[in-house]
Write an enzyme that holds these catalytic residues in place. Structure first.
Site, short mmCIF file in Angstrom:
data_model
loop_
_atom_site.label_atom_id
_atom_site.label_comp_id
_atom_site.label_asym_id
_atom_site.label_seq_id
_atom_site.Cartn_x
_atom_site.Cartn_y
_atom_site.Cartn_z
N SER A 82 -7.56 5.73 -1.07
CA SER A 82 -6.12 5.69 -0.79
C SER A 82 -5.32 6.08 -2.02
O SER A 82 -4.23 6.64 -1.91
CB SER A 82 -5.70 4.28 -0.38
OG SER A 82 -6.05 4.00 0.94
N HIS A 84 0.82 -1.21 0.00
CA HIS A 84 0.00 0.00 0.00
C HIS A 84 0.86 1.26 0.00
O HIS A 84 0.67 2.17 -0.83
CB HIS A 84 -0.92 -0.04 1.22
CG HIS A 84 -1.99 0.99 1.25
ND1 HIS A 84 -1.82 2.22 1.84
CD2 HIS A 84 -3.26 0.99 0.80
CE1 HIS A 84 -2.94 2.92 1.75
NE2 HIS A 84 -3.84 2.19 1.11
N ASN A 132 -13.61 4.69 2.22
CA ASN A 132 -14.24 3.83 1.22
C ASN A 132 -15.51 3.16 1.73
O ASN A 132 -15.83 2.05 1.31
CB ASN A 132 -13.27 2.73 0.77
CG ASN A 132 -12.11 3.26 -0.04
OD1 ASN A 132 -11.98 4.46 -0.24
ND2 ASN A 132 -11.25 2.37 -0.48
#
Length: 320
Positions: free
Chosen positions: A244, A86, A177
């Site tokens: 993100s 990530h 989200n």
């Protein structure tokens, strides 16, 4: 109270061994159009995330320093490698260098400060994140980028963010989200919902609001967040979706805007002034402000307006 936060959930669309392209999201926000003015040199962005693949060829020379605040690697402070992917993806969208292969980021000459505040599982204690923010303040960064969140308001975290903003640092966070594709309902994620941060929602590559993107009255703007190609683990690449992925587009854009605005005004602008400069470089997409805030970040918005309207009309449109 829950004392943990996680990376904003995201979807892995695809992996790739090799690529050679400018990602569509970078093009959409018009970053290449301002690279003749600046590519972000002299600006430092702290990425508070899962660490970074420090050996990725597209990130070489961009990482200034870093620190590990997690329980990975026996909590060794100087090992801030990414075992999740990530953080490396976020780093590439912000700062991947221009090369003959690979991808390029929004601001390919910025410096990155890596604050590893989430472990290999994508989870982090609140204290890790707070310590990462304080470290970024201590290192005098210009921007903090956080694609992480949790469902609860944590006063200590809020105070750390306020301290960063009071130190003239722009704090840019994913909106979250948990969206249900209904702008009339509220979905809250922290720190994205704090008024002091720049809260970023997601759109797809057709400029349509992402169904998963949170809606609330603190969303400031949107950026590409679906099917985003960027750097990944082991020197490879991946296409991911989530707020993100939208957040680093804005973090990189803010680095470019800071250089351009400071040059234009011939002084160092304050955090509120730089926020205003960012909002001047957005375009409305027609969605509810609760979904898109002021619209999509678009780095050449002022130049495009100048082609269409007189200066006094532009001032009225931009409320300046």
């Amino acid at each position: 109270m829950e004392r943990k936060m996680r990376i904003i959930p995201y979807e892995v669309i695809a992996h790739a061994e090799q690529v050679t392209e400018t990602p569509t999201g970078v093009e959409m926000i018009q970053a290449p159009k301002v690279w003749d003015i600046t590519k972000g040199a002299g600006v430092t962005i702290a990425i508070l995330d899962t660490g970074c693949d420090t050996h990725h060829p597209d990130l070489q020379g961009r990482i200034r320093n870093g620190r590990n605040f997690t329980d990975d690697d026996q909590s060794h402070p100087d090992i801030y490698e990414d075992y999740n992917g990530h953080g490396t993806h976020v780093a590439g969208t912000i700062a991947a260098i221009q090369n003959n292969t690979g991808v390029v980021g929004v601001a390919p000459e910025v410096n990155l400060l890596i604050g590893k505040v989430l472990n290999k599982d994508g989870s982090g204690q609140i204290d890790w994140i707070i310590n990462g923010i304080l470290y970024a303040i201590e290192q005098k960064v210009d921007i903090i980028s956080m694609s992480l969140g949790g469902p609860k308001d944590v006063p200590e975290l809020h105070e750390a963010i306020q301290k960063a903003v009071n130190n003239n640092i722009l704090v840019i966070c994913a909106a979250g989200n948990e969206g249900d594709n209904d702008s009339n309902t509220d979905e809250y994620g922290y720190p994205g919902y704090y008024n002091e941060v720049i809260s970023v929602g997601a759109i797809n590559l057709n400029r349509q609001s992402s169904e998963f993107s949170n809606s609330n009255n603190e969303v400031d703007l949107v950026a590409p967040g679906e099917n985003i190609l960027s750097t990944y683990l082991d020197g490879k690449y991946a296409t991911l979706s989530g707020t993100s992925m939208a957040t680093p587009h804005v973090s990189g854009a803010m680095a470019l805007i800071k250089v351009i605005a400071n040059q234009s005004f011939e002084r160092e602008l304050t955090e509120p002034e730089l926020y205003a400069q960012l909002i001047k470089r957005t375009i409305p997409l027609g969605d509810s402000p609760r979904l898109e805030g002021n619209g999509m970040v678009y780095l050449t918005a002022q130049e495009e307006l100048a082609k269409l309207f007189k200066p006094q009309t532009i001032a009225r449109l931009l409320n300046i």
